[in-house]
Scaffold this motif. Structure first.
Motif, PDB file in Angstrom:
ATOM      1  N   PHE A  96     -71.505   3.522 -15.181  1.00  0.00           N
ATOM      2  CA  PHE A  96     -70.161   4.286 -14.849  1.00  0.00           C
ATOM      3  C   PHE A  96     -70.079   5.884 -14.521  1.00  0.00           C
ATOM      4  O   PHE A  96     -68.996   6.464 -14.430  1.00  0.00           O
ATOM      5  N   ALA A  97     -71.208   6.404 -14.253  1.00  0.00           N
ATOM      6  CA  ALA A  97     -71.440   7.776 -13.758  1.00  0.00           C
ATOM      7  C   ALA A  97     -70.707   7.640 -12.141  1.00  0.00           C
ATOM      8  O   ALA A  97     -70.943   6.876 -11.453  1.00  0.00           O
ATOM      9  N   GLY A  98     -70.113   8.690 -11.627  1.00  0.00           N
ATOM     10  CA  GLY A  98     -69.520   9.002 -10.581  1.00  0.00           C
ATOM     11  C   GLY A  98     -70.609   9.348  -9.372  1.00  0.00           C
ATOM     12  O   GLY A  98     -71.521  10.161  -9.910  1.00  0.00           O
ATOM     13  N   GLY A  99     -70.424   9.514  -8.298  1.00  0.00           N
ATOM     14  CA  GLY A  99     -71.271  10.048  -7.105  1.00  0.00           C
ATOM     15  C   GLY A  99     -72.507   9.111  -6.892  1.00  0.00           C
ATOM     16  O   GLY A  99     -72.579   8.026  -7.420  1.00  0.00           O
ATOM     17  N   GLY A 131     -79.454  11.884  -7.662  1.00  0.00           N
ATOM     18  CA  GLY A 131     -80.773  11.585  -7.681  1.00  0.00           C
ATOM     19  C   GLY A 131     -81.136  10.643  -8.669  1.00  0.00           C
ATOM     20  O   GLY A 131     -81.914   9.674  -8.818  1.00  0.00           O
ATOM     21  N   TRP A 132     -80.861  11.264  -9.907  1.00  0.00           N
ATOM     22  CA  TRP A 132     -81.264  10.578 -11.366  1.00  0.00           C
ATOM     23  C   TRP A 132     -80.576   9.152 -11.525  1.00  0.00           C
ATOM     24  O   TRP A 132     -81.117   7.967 -11.975  1.00  0.00           O
ATOM     25  N   LYS A 133     -79.352   8.871 -10.848  1.00  0.00           N
ATOM     26  CA  LYS A 133     -78.553   7.752 -10.928  1.00  0.00           C
ATOM     27  C   LYS A 133     -79.468   6.545  -9.967  1.00  0.00           C
ATOM     28  O   LYS A 133     -79.379   5.534 -10.342  1.00  0.00           O
ATOM     29  N   GLN A 134     -79.727   7.058  -8.720  1.00  0.00           N
ATOM     30  CA  GLN A 134     -80.573   6.254  -7.951  1.00  0.00           C
ATOM     31  C   GLN A 134     -81.880   5.953  -8.473  1.00  0.00           C
ATOM     32  O   GLN A 134     -82.235   4.694  -8.637  1.00  0.00           O
ATOM     33  N   TRP A 135     -82.518   6.788  -9.227  1.00  0.00           N
ATOM     34  CA  TRP A 135     -83.729   6.436  -9.819  1.00  0.00           C
ATOM     35  C   TRP A 135     -83.516   5.343 -11.023  1.00  0.00           C
ATOM     36  O   TRP A 135     -84.609   4.559 -11.115  1.00  0.00           O
ATOM     37  N   ILE A 136     -82.618   5.546 -12.038  1.00  0.00           N
ATOM     38  CA  ILE A 136     -82.375   4.624 -12.934  1.00  0.00           C
ATOM     39  C   ILE A 136     -82.156   3.208 -12.330  1.00  0.00           C
ATOM     40  O   ILE A 136     -82.630   2.385 -12.827  1.00  0.00           O
ATOM     41  N   GLU A 137     -81.203   3.181 -11.418  1.00  0.00           N
ATOM     42  CA  GLU A 137     -80.930   1.904 -10.784  1.00  0.00           C
ATOM     43  C   GLU A 137     -81.994   1.351 -10.106  1.00  0.00           C
ATOM     44  O   GLU A 137     -82.013   0.041 -10.229  1.00  0.00           O
ATOM     45  N   ALA A 138     -82.916   2.040  -9.612  1.00  0.00           N
ATOM     46  CA  ALA A 138     -84.132   1.537  -8.889  1.00  0.00           C
ATOM     47  C   ALA A 138     -85.184   1.133  -9.997  1.00  0.00           C
ATOM     48  O   ALA A 138     -85.901   0.139  -9.702  1.00  0.00           O
ATOM     49  N   ASN A 139     -85.280   1.808 -11.112  1.00  0.00           N
ATOM     50  CA  ASN A 139     -86.507   1.532 -12.081  1.00  0.00           C
ATOM     51  C   ASN A 139     -86.046   0.904 -13.232  1.00  0.00           C
ATOM     52  O   ASN A 139     -86.992   0.230 -14.159  1.00  0.00           O
TER      53      ASN A 139
END
Length: 437
Positions: free
Chosen positions: A295-298, A301-309
């Motif tokens: 639900f976070a926009g943008g 880097g932290w969002k990409q790390w969570i989605e990857a790991n």
């Protein structure tokens, strides 16, 4: 087990209880197929057929609801709000003195805590229902489905409120059905409904593995999964029945001309003292980062790390985090649910002692030492069982809702064993021959 059921059906009052329980189960399963107003049933079926229903944030809740969550039916939330409310009240009992005092009041206090649990269940159902409706409206419930944004055609406030109220009422109805089974049926009603919800997903999940298989038209993979499931059931039954029995001796006391005490008993400490709760806690906690990232926009880097790991079940970081959280919550729950000092004080009050251990503080320290030792294998066992779906994801290309996954197999075996024990105990009460013939 089959003999116990056959004997129960021959007993009139037990047969009536079993038939009543089966009737409630039929009503519950019917409710899981009735869509709520405001939802396009056709578009939901298109997305369910295309999506892998075992992936995503709602896998655990969907499994607990018997697949009703992703169908967006009146029983979409299932029994999960009640389970969450029960766990929260159980944890708060240790923190809030008022709840602890109610717990010690006996049946009246338990009835009061049950009433609080009902209120909290309705509040959680409103919260979860609102989240589910919001997710369905934005199309996030079925990522990648072309008609995901058309699941709720009319997105007005009135329709949204109606959907939330309908799902909340459905949860209250499920809670009532469970209490009816407890009062007039066989076994714990909430556990029975949870058992049925999970068992209902088994045939489709097993057939999906057969269809995805490539060896002998999928029958090799199908047979392997069945064999692994039988081994897991045997392992779970063995560990769930395992317990450390600490002997307790009560001193003999003379009151007037009568002697009291002098008996021997034991304190049963189960290897898996925490049950399924650490797995539920760990799963819920791991969903939070993925939910925030979704639900976070943008595209930070932290969002990409969570989605990857932390969103892929076969990622090493996800596996390690999941395992460590289960071990941590196993020790945490055992620490708050079993108080060695309270047990030691009660034993001392009634003249009980552990042979070779002094009463009072040494007894509490000994109980704490034994509990920590047996919790280690119990927590490691829970972690390994919970990782079976992940290993299946890698080995068979299966989904995270693997039929014989950790959460589902633990619940099914635990509820099955408890229900059979209750049936056997009631049969024994009705067919007790006594010692003299």
């Amino acid at each position: 087990m089959l003999t116990a059921f056959a004997r129960a059906f021959k007993t009139p009052d037990l047969r009536k209880k079993l038939l009543f329980t089966l009737g409630i189960i039929v009503i519950y399963r019917l409710g899981t197929h009735i869509p709520i107003p405001g939802v396009s049933y056709k578009n939901v079926q298109v997305c369910v057929d295309q999506a892998n229903s075992n992936q995503g944030l709602f896998g655990l809740v969907n499994m607990m609801s018997g697949g009703a969550l992703l169908q967006i039916t009146i029983f979409a939330l299932g029994i999960m709000p009640y389970i969450t409310a029960s766990i929260i009240l159980q944890l708060l009992t240790v923190v809030i003195p008022r709840l602890e005092a109610l717990k010690k009041e006996g049946q009246a206090g338990t009835a009061k805590i049950t009433q609080y649990t009902r209120y909290l269940t309705v509040a959680l159902a409103i919260l979860q229902g609102t989240g589910l409706v919001a997710t369905a409206r934005t199309g996030s419930l079925f990522s990648g489905c072309p008609v995901a944004t058309e699941i709720v055609p009319d997105q007005s406030i009135f329709v949204t409120i109606t959907m939330v109220i309908t799902m909340t009422a459905g949860t209250a109805c499920v809670m009532w059905l469970g209490e009816l089974i407890t009062d007039r049926g066989i076994g714990n009603g909430m556990s029975i409904l949870m058992f049925i919800s999970i068992a209902a997903t088994f045939p489709s999940a097993l057939w999906a593995i057969k269809k995805q298989g490539s060896l002998a038209d999928g029958w090799i993979e199908f047979g392997t999964v069945i064999a692994v499931g039988l081994v897991m059931v045997g392992l779970v039954v063995f560990v769930e029945q395992a317990q450390r029995r600490i002997p307790v001796q009560y001193a003999k006391r003379m009151i007037g001309r009568r002697s009291y005490g002098g008996t021997s008993t034991y304190i049963p400490l189960k290897v898996n003292q925490a049950g399924i709760i650490p797995v539920i806690f760990a799963s819920s906690l791991l969903y939070i980062p993925a939910l925030v990232a979704q639900f976070a926009g943008g595209n930070s880097g932290w969002k990409q790390w969570i989605e990857a790991n932390l969103t892929k079940g076969d990622h090493p970081i996800y596996i390690a985090t999941y395992f460590l959280l289960i071990v941590f919550f196993a020790f945490f729950y055992v620490a708050i649910s079993f108080n060695p000092e309270e047990v030691a004080d009660n034993m001392k009050k009634y003249g009980g002692f552990i042979p070779g251990i002094r009463a009072g503080r040494p007894t509490a320290e000994y109980l704490s030492y034994v509990l920590n030792r047996i919790t280690w294998p119990g927590s490691l066992y829970l972690g390994l069982i919970a990782l079976v779906p992940t290993m299946a994801l890698v080995g068979f290309g299966a989904n995270q809702n693997f039929p014989f996954g950790g959460t589902s197999i633990l619940i099914i075996v635990g509820v099955g064993l408890e229900t059979v024990k209750q049936i056997e105990s009631q049969l024994q009460q009705r067919n007790y021959e006594g010692f003299l013939r």
